[in-house]
Design an enzyme around this catalytic site. Sequence first.
Site, PDB file in Angstrom:
ATOM      1  N   GLU C  80     -82.887 103.043  33.038  1.00 23.86           N
ATOM      2  CA  GLU C  80     -82.878 104.761  32.752  1.00 23.86           C
ATOM      3  C   GLU C  80     -83.352 105.062  31.590  1.00 23.86           C
ATOM      4  O   GLU C  80     -83.559 106.012  31.337  1.00 23.86           O
ATOM      5  CB  GLU C  80     -82.570 105.212  33.646  1.00 23.86           C
ATOM      6  CG  GLU C  80     -80.538 105.920  34.117  1.00 23.86           C
ATOM      7  CD  GLU C  80     -80.972 105.901  35.362  1.00 23.86           C
ATOM      8  OE1 GLU C  80     -80.583 105.481  36.554  1.00 23.86           O
ATOM      9  OE2 GLU C  80     -81.003 107.563  34.939  1.00 23.86           O
ATOM     10  N   CYS C 112     -80.058 103.785  39.191  1.00 18.18           N
ATOM     11  CA  CYS C 112     -79.229 102.502  38.533  1.00 18.18           C
ATOM     12  C   CYS C 112     -79.670 101.362  39.845  1.00 18.18           C
ATOM     13  O   CYS C 112     -78.097 100.473  39.670  1.00 18.18           O
ATOM     14  CB  CYS C 112     -77.804 103.086  40.038  1.00 18.18           C
ATOM     15  SG  CYS C 112     -77.278 104.705  38.612  1.00 18.18           S
ATOM     16  N   HIS C 233     -72.930 100.640  44.346  1.00 17.22           N
ATOM     17  CA  HIS C 233     -73.442 101.696  43.816  1.00 17.22           C
ATOM     18  C   HIS C 233     -71.993 102.372  42.975  1.00 17.22           C
ATOM     19  O   HIS C 233     -71.529 102.819  43.798  1.00 17.22           O
ATOM     20  CB  HIS C 233     -74.469 101.603  43.579  1.00 17.22           C
ATOM     21  CG  HIS C 233     -74.796 102.693  42.403  1.00 17.22           C
ATOM     22  ND1 HIS C 233     -74.470 102.249  40.539  1.00 17.22           N
ATOM     23  CD2 HIS C 233     -74.699 104.123  42.360  1.00 17.22           C
ATOM     24  CE1 HIS C 233     -74.771 103.612  40.001  1.00 17.22           C
ATOM     25  NE2 HIS C 233     -74.809 104.598  41.347  1.00 17.22           N
TER      26      HIS C 233
END
Lengths: 119, 383, 342
Positions: C80, C112, C233
């Site tokens: 990103e 992500c 994550h």
Amino acid sequence: MVPRFWRKIKYRYEILTSFCENCGNHYYPQREICPKCRREGVLKEEKVCDYGKVLSYTVVNGRTIALVEFDNGAKMLAEVCGKVEIGKKVRKAFRKYGEDGDFGIIYYGTKFIPIEEQN
Amino acid sequence: MRVAIIGVGCTEFGELWDKSFRSIFLNAGLSALEDAEIRGKEVEAIYIGNMSGGKFIDQEHIAALIVDHAGLAEFGIPAIRIENADASGGSAFRQAYMAVASGIHEIVIAAGIEKVTDANDPMEILSTAVDQEWEKFVGANLPAIYAIIARLHMHRFGTNEEDLAMIAVKNHRNAVHNPKAQFRKEINLEDVMRSSYIAEPLKVLDCAPLCDGASAVILANEEVAKKICDTPIYIEACTQASDYFSIQNRKDITTLQAVVIASKEAYKIAGVEAKNVDVAEVHDSFTISELLAYEDLGFAKKGEGKKLIREGETEIGGKIPVNTSGGLKACGHAVGATGIRQIVDLVIQLRGEAGKRQVNAERALALNLGGSGATAVVSILSR
Amino acid sequence: MIGIVSYGTYIPKFRIRVEEIARMWNEDSNAIKQGLGVSEKSVPDIDEDTATMSVEASREAISRAKIDPKKIEAIFVGSESHPYAVKPTATIVGEALGVGNYYFCADLEFACKAATAGIQICFAMVKAGMINYGLSIGSDTAQAKPGDALEYTAAAGAVAVIVGKDPIAEIEATVSYTSDTPDFWRRDLQPYPSHGGRFTGTPAYFRHVISAAKKLMESYGYTAKDFDFAVFHQPNAKFPQRVASMLGFSEEKIADGMLVRAIGNTYSASSLMGLCGILDKAQPGQRILLVSFGSGAGSDAFAIRVTDKILEYPRNAKVWDKAKNCVYIDYGLYLKHRRMIK
């Protein structure tokens, strides 16, 4: 100046020397004719290993610029990220060299990292 | 055909804010004509050393422009600009010399000019004299290249920063008595050593300041010279050589090979050796370049240039006085004008008109460099 | 058998401590460290960006497996923080690696999780016989507005994963769970992302990670016990810890992948960095659950089983060693490195 950068991208992103099969000399940057053998020379592109050693250097505008020598005898001027001294071993790294203002392209290229600072 | 210098002229070197490119040239050209006691229309061709009218003042085609502004368009005198970075002046001198030596012309002008202070960053423009794609791209400007050379010279031969500083001190001391010099004041060793780094190990006071200036010399063949000039100075040799452009390709960066080649050739043509040179003007764009010149011109062995400066041999009164004018360091480096300015100063020495800077000299040598030494011009003059 | 044939990581050497950032904003650094479970984050050098880190990570992956770059026939870069808004990062990577010109290529963006999506694409392409090897990269120099809570964790790093046959770690199964959930975003032309505060938790991170993990286990008949390691994550250390316990994984099973503690949240590289931390020590036969999360929102879950091939695969330098080898900088240098002052 975009085409001027683009034309040499291959040689900026990777360290390629011209190797003369006739005399065995390596040249950086790449050449179109061997200065020793002239028209008898046979130049081939060759990738040099990722390591070199600092032959000499300076610090200018806050950047360290070194003349790096490879095992094959070719020499390359490049920025070094970190402190160096003569004889220091360095490893190649892919980094940004600059950009053409806020709107222009980004110039990437090969720099070097002193070996003990290797990530 | 033997060639003589029959007139010299030079502007003050410095930040000539109120003078334009063309008026600077006119000043130098007129003084040279006046010195030669000729009118102007006798001149058959003009050779002008100028590195970058295009970048410094956004003006190309400067040779014809100058001819016009000098009032010589009326005579249709041919003129050409010679570009060889900061060896432009020396290179123009060589072209003019060859034109007369060949018999094509009898009287010509060799001149040099640069107007740098109209530009924002003159050092960046001078640095276009290094390889833009493989040196400048990575951040190595001209000072950086010489700094890299200096660092290795120090490492290999034990030259130190004080040796270089002494060169700056000497040249400033000499410039005190040169009315055309930009910096007519002495500096001491501490001043140099305390000045900040431009490109390690080179400091502000190791670097010749870029400035405005113009210089001109009038060349004539021996026959003409003897008729119209009481004190002709003869050009015994004027040679030029090239080296690998970028230091990446030089076998040994502590030697400027073009200087070695050009000077050997010049000594051969003149039938002399380095030791027969009585006074020299060398290209000290950085103090290291003067030190390299000691060695590459053969005044000292490789690695022993430091001895000459340590023992005062290149001072006025020394064995081989170098840069009695103050050199680029204290005269200022008016890029394209420098190579001609060196000739002007040597002619003044050989004529015995150097006043307090005067040395006893029969034979003089000038060394003008382009960029990091890829071009070298060597001239040998005699009385 | 298709899976991961090589991996490479890159972590810039600079770090800034939570204390140093908290000092700027008069915040309680102990409370922040406790709340996030993060004590410092990685910061790129001034000349590093998503493209340079992608190249470094990829070069490591290629050299470890001694793969001829010309055999890499697909490159996807998930980020990103692509250096260009328009112009791919992946072509810069391809050129620097010398893969030639005949390769499938695109930049991916899914907050992500773009790089795990890239792995799925490569996996499918290898399975379909379209390519020999595919390279998926997660790389970010994460932006955070000075003073925003994100500033404590928004880090920099890259992971490159080469997908192909005869792997060191087989991808046994993968599923995704996706919905339109605006928990974190960055509008076009804005320099910094915005987020929904606590909204990023339950309806976003937890819902997606858990849904994807459960679906994977249900569909393929796994239970938590079938996995030797799990990695989720890591926007901070708390979220993956909580999600692990909700799914029935012990602290031990996630510990080796918790790179966030040492380097912060490397965004597109985050869950993969954790995976690499585990692969650095995993033994043949061991199984890893990987679940990424990308705001906006989606999760990709993978069941990955380590093969015998890993025994002959060079795994130095280890990710944790790279994480520890660092230089600390202050907030002023941090601003310079992040080019917030020029």
